[in-house]
Design a protein around this motif. Structure first.
Motif, PDB file in Angstrom:
ATOM      1  N   MET A   1      46.461   9.322 -29.477  1.00  0.00           N
ATOM      2  CA  MET A   1      46.155   9.757 -28.065  1.00  0.00           C
ATOM      3  C   MET A   1      45.088  10.620 -28.311  1.00  0.00           C
ATOM      4  N   GLY A   2      44.017  10.457 -27.050  1.00  0.00           N
ATOM      5  CA  GLY A   2      42.774  11.316 -26.985  1.00  0.00           C
ATOM      6  C   GLY A   2      42.924  12.490 -26.156  1.00  0.00           C
ATOM      7  N   GLY A   3      42.129  13.346 -26.304  1.00  0.00           N
ATOM      8  CA  GLY A   3      42.132  14.531 -25.414  1.00  0.00           C
ATOM      9  C   GLY A   3      41.274  14.559 -24.274  1.00  0.00           C
ATOM     10  N   THR A  13      47.298   5.014 -28.256  1.00  0.00           N
ATOM     11  CA  THR A  13      46.724   4.147 -29.146  1.00  0.00           C
ATOM     12  C   THR A  13      47.676   3.052 -30.071  1.00  0.00           C
ATOM     13  N   ASN A  14      48.945   3.474 -30.023  1.00  0.00           N
ATOM     14  CA  ASN A  14      49.719   2.469 -30.525  1.00  0.00           C
ATOM     15  C   ASN A  14      50.225   1.342 -29.599  1.00  0.00           C
ATOM     16  N   THR A  15      49.461   1.222 -28.584  1.00  0.00           N
ATOM     17  CA  THR A  15      49.683   0.102 -27.514  1.00  0.00           C
ATOM     18  C   THR A  15      48.825  -0.747 -27.405  1.00  0.00           C
ATOM     19  N   ILE A  16      47.635  -0.601 -27.922  1.00  0.00           N
ATOM     20  CA  ILE A  16      46.255  -1.288 -28.006  1.00  0.00           C
ATOM     21  C   ILE A  16      46.431  -2.848 -28.395  1.00  0.00           C
ATOM     22  N   SER A  17      46.132  -3.684 -27.460  1.00  0.00           N
ATOM     23  CA  SER A  17      45.981  -5.086 -27.843  1.00  0.00           C
ATOM     24  C   SER A  17      44.843  -5.762 -27.645  1.00  0.00           C
ATOM     25  N   ARG A  18      44.259  -6.251 -28.938  1.00  0.00           N
ATOM     26  CA  ARG A  18      42.844  -6.699 -28.662  1.00  0.00           C
ATOM     27  C   ARG A  18      42.727  -7.976 -29.351  1.00  0.00           C
ATOM     28  N   ALA A  22      38.290  -9.072 -25.717  1.00  0.00           N
ATOM     29  CA  ALA A  22      39.394  -8.925 -24.799  1.00  0.00           C
ATOM     30  C   ALA A  22      40.522  -7.701 -25.236  1.00  0.00           C
ATOM     31  N   ILE A  23      40.943  -6.649 -24.428  1.00  0.00           N
ATOM     32  CA  ILE A  23      41.678  -5.707 -24.963  1.00  0.00           C
ATOM     33  C   ILE A  23      42.684  -5.383 -23.670  1.00  0.00           C
ATOM     34  N   ASN A  24      43.709  -4.808 -24.074  1.00  0.00           N
ATOM     35  CA  ASN A  24      44.791  -4.166 -23.105  1.00  0.00           C
ATOM     36  C   ASN A  24      45.305  -2.896 -23.590  1.00  0.00           C
ATOM     37  N   PHE A  25      45.079  -1.734 -22.669  1.00  0.00           N
ATOM     38  CA  PHE A  25      45.380  -0.248 -23.362  1.00  0.00           C
ATOM     39  C   PHE A  25      46.202   0.151 -22.404  1.00  0.00           C
ATOM     40  N   GLN A  69      34.850   5.587 -20.476  1.00  0.00           N
ATOM     41  CA  GLN A  69      34.992   6.694 -21.785  1.00  0.00           C
ATOM     42  C   GLN A  69      36.239   6.188 -22.275  1.00  0.00           C
ATOM     43  N   ALA A  70      37.398   5.977 -21.453  1.00  0.00           N
ATOM     44  CA  ALA A  70      38.569   5.286 -22.259  1.00  0.00           C
ATOM     45  C   ALA A  70      38.325   4.104 -22.829  1.00  0.00           C
ATOM     46  N   LEU A  71      37.870   3.077 -22.080  1.00  0.00           N
ATOM     47  CA  LEU A  71      37.324   1.722 -22.836  1.00  0.00           C
ATOM     48  C   LEU A  71      36.602   2.060 -23.994  1.00  0.00           C
ATOM     49  N   ASP A  72      35.600   2.958 -24.030  1.00  0.00           N
ATOM     50  CA  ASP A  72      34.845   2.850 -25.344  1.00  0.00           C
ATOM     51  C   ASP A  72      35.783   3.312 -26.421  1.00  0.00           C
ATOM     52  N   TYR A  73      36.563   4.345 -25.960  1.00  0.00           N
ATOM     53  CA  TYR A  73      37.602   4.865 -27.251  1.00  0.00           C
ATOM     54  C   TYR A  73      38.360   3.791 -27.712  1.00  0.00           C
ATOM     55  N   ALA A  74      38.951   3.166 -26.842  1.00  0.00           N
ATOM     56  CA  ALA A  74      40.205   2.202 -27.265  1.00  0.00           C
ATOM     57  C   ALA A  74      39.383   1.004 -28.062  1.00  0.00           C
ATOM     58  N   CYS A  75      38.096   0.689 -27.608  1.00  0.00           N
ATOM     59  CA  CYS A  75      37.382  -0.385 -28.379  1.00  0.00           C
ATOM     60  C   CYS A  75      37.145   0.041 -29.631  1.00  0.00           C
ATOM     61  N   SER A  76      36.695   1.347 -29.826  1.00  0.00           N
ATOM     62  CA  SER A  76      36.150   1.590 -30.926  1.00  0.00           C
ATOM     63  C   SER A  76      37.259   1.888 -32.084  1.00  0.00           C
ATOM     64  N   ILE A  77      38.314   2.166 -31.715  1.00  0.00           N
ATOM     65  CA  ILE A  77      39.527   2.292 -32.685  1.00  0.00           C
ATOM     66  C   ILE A  77      40.163   0.847 -32.930  1.00  0.00           C
ATOM     67  N   SER A  78      40.019   0.031 -32.214  1.00  0.00           N
ATOM     68  CA  SER A  78      40.721  -1.259 -32.339  1.00  0.00           C
ATOM     69  C   SER A  78      39.734  -2.442 -33.067  1.00  0.00           C
ATOM     70  N   ASP A  79      38.676  -2.093 -33.626  1.00  0.00           N
ATOM     71  CA  ASP A  79      37.710  -3.039 -34.187  1.00  0.00           C
ATOM     72  C   ASP A  79      38.294  -3.738 -35.109  1.00  0.00           C
TER      73      ASP A  79
END
Length: 79
Positions: A1-3, A13-18, A22-25, A69-79
């Motif tokens: 989880m981000g702050g 972060t444990n529910t990201i599906s990419r 295409a990404i779901n978070f 910002q949330a999308l950027d974070y989710a995309c960056s940790i799910s590469d």
């Protein structure tokens, strides 16, 4: 989880599906729970599940700063 200080409140972060770009978070804030379907490259999103609003999972729109910002974070940790 981000702050909050990083520009997003809570990205699950444990529910990201990419799959490719295409990404779901999941996103949790004081406004409630939201599940986004988005695209990391084209930067569009749709709300596919929310705790406090009616949703239209086919209504994609460009991200704004807050969701971006949330999308950027989710995309960056799910590469």
């Amino acid at each position: 989880m981000g702050g909050y200080d990083e520009g997003y409140t809570w990205v699950g972060t444990n529910t990201i599906s990419r799959n490719g770009n295409a990404i779901n978070f999941d996103f949790r804030s004081s406004a409630g729970y939201i599940r986004y379907s988005a695209n990391c490259k084209t930067r569009v999103y749709a709300i596919i599940l929310a705790s406090d609003a009616f949703v239209n999972p086919n209504a994609y729109r460009p991200v704004n700063d807050y969701i971006g910002q949330a999308l950027d974070y989710a995309c960056s940790i799910s590469d």
